[in-house]
Design a protein around this motif. Sequence first.
Motif, PDB file in Angstrom:
ATOM      1  N   ARG A 138       0.833  -1.204   0.000  1.00 19.68           N
ATOM      2  CA  ARG A 138       0.000   0.000   0.000  1.00 19.68           C
ATOM      3  C   ARG A 138       0.865   1.249   0.000  1.00 19.68           C
ATOM      4  N   TYR A 152      -2.134  -3.888  -5.653  1.00 22.12           N
ATOM      5  CA  TYR A 152      -2.972  -3.582  -4.489  1.00 22.12           C
ATOM      6  C   TYR A 152      -4.451  -3.663  -4.865  1.00 22.12           C
ATOM      7  N   VAL A 156      -8.012  -7.846  -2.457  1.00 22.33           N
ATOM      8  CA  VAL A 156      -7.979  -7.392  -1.067  1.00 22.33           C
ATOM      9  C   VAL A 156      -7.738  -8.565  -0.127  1.00 22.33           C
ATOM     10  N   GLY A 160      -3.546  -8.973   2.567  1.00 20.65           N
ATOM     11  CA  GLY A 160      -3.946  -8.342   3.809  1.00 20.65           C
ATOM     12  C   GLY A 160      -3.757  -9.244   5.014  1.00 20.65           C
ATOM     13  N   VAL A 172      -9.981  -4.015   4.727  1.00 19.13           N
ATOM     14  CA  VAL A 172     -10.932  -3.974   3.611  1.00 19.13           C
ATOM     15  C   VAL A 172     -11.604  -2.608   3.516  1.00 19.13           C
ATOM     16  N   TRP A 175      -9.190  -0.198   2.098  1.00 20.57           N
ATOM     17  CA  TRP A 175      -8.925  -0.552   0.690  1.00 20.57           C
ATOM     18  C   TRP A 175     -10.037  -0.014  -0.218  1.00 20.57           C
ATOM     19  N   LYS A 176     -11.267  -0.141   0.221  1.00 17.73           N
ATOM     20  CA  LYS A 176     -12.394   0.295  -0.605  1.00 17.73           C
ATOM     21  C   LYS A 176     -12.374   1.794  -0.862  1.00 17.73           C
ATOM     22  N   VAL A 179      -8.950   2.285  -3.543  1.00 20.48           N
ATOM     23  CA  VAL A 179      -8.581   1.489  -4.706  1.00 20.48           C
ATOM     24  C   VAL A 179      -8.966   2.146  -6.034  1.00 20.48           C
ATOM     25  N   TYR A 213     -15.575  -8.715  -1.948  1.00 22.18           N
ATOM     26  CA  TYR A 213     -14.665  -7.673  -1.496  1.00 22.18           C
ATOM     27  C   TYR A 213     -13.705  -7.226  -2.592  1.00 22.18           C
ATOM     28  N   GLU A 214     -13.914  -7.645  -3.838  1.00 17.61           N
ATOM     29  CA  GLU A 214     -12.990  -7.314  -4.903  1.00 17.61           C
ATOM     30  C   GLU A 214     -13.511  -6.152  -5.744  1.00 17.61           C
TER      31      GLU A 214
END
Length: 296
Positions: A138, A152, A156, A160, A172, A175-176, A179, A213-214
């Motif tokens: 990150r 990255y 996710v 992680g 997560v 990340w959201k 990203v 979560y992608e």
Amino acid sequence: ELVERDSISQTPLPQIDRPGQSAQFPRRAAKEPLPQVGAPLASVYSKLSSRAASGDTQAAMRLFTDLDKCFSRRVKMKMLNSYGFPSMDSVVKANGQTPTSDKLPPQARKILDELDTTDTLCEGVTDQQINDRGDALRAAALNGDTQAMVCYATSVTAFGPPYLSAEWFRYVDRWKTEVIPLVQKAFYAGQADVIPLLIAALAPSVPDTINSYELGDGLIVPNQQMAYALALLYERLVPQSDLESARKDVVDLMDGLDADQIRAAQQFADSAWPRFAASAGRQANVKPCSEFERLE
């Protein structure tokens, strides 16, 4: 008309030219030499981690890739244990090196050979340090390393904290929020590996193989016209060995578009091509950091 910037991301998240929306590490202009390749990571971890936190993307990527090798080693050790050597971990910890045995089955012998290559690198590295490798990735991404941005964004779950742990859910959520701007930056910087990632996220006809979560789950709204435009661009980039598959994607994504949509998509691909022309003919990485070596 297909508008380039708005069509890539139909999302409430900020656009890449809107400052202050994503955490940034401070940049450091000067480059220091990295430790010798293969040096025991435990002995240089603190220095690499400090450099990564201060904005040194070279150090961040070196730390990430070395930790990821140690993660792979940990996985392979568990695989080796599954061949009937449940005490292998304790043997390695006691002796500092992986054992050898002529009685190992071929599959286990192959794993053992691979473990030998990381004995020195990973000795003394803790599980917590390995679990934190995504933080180094990150750091490199937020400081402008475009390959790190794509890596990255790709997953996710891969880099992680332990899956479904409390730390992982916090990872997560962060990340959201980060990203989409990173994916956009990678695209506008001409990072070719981001194109298949965007096609998979944008194409409504692509089977849903990405978990909730992608990138493809709501962060980017499906947009067939943009997916088609990117597929046209990707067709120009792939090596001859992948051309047939790339052309099939173009045909599949064109289905259902009208003439105006097709023409606008073709214009988009033409306008974006100069960014990516230098990457033409090379094999794109589906997961750009999975086999990545940053040695400079």
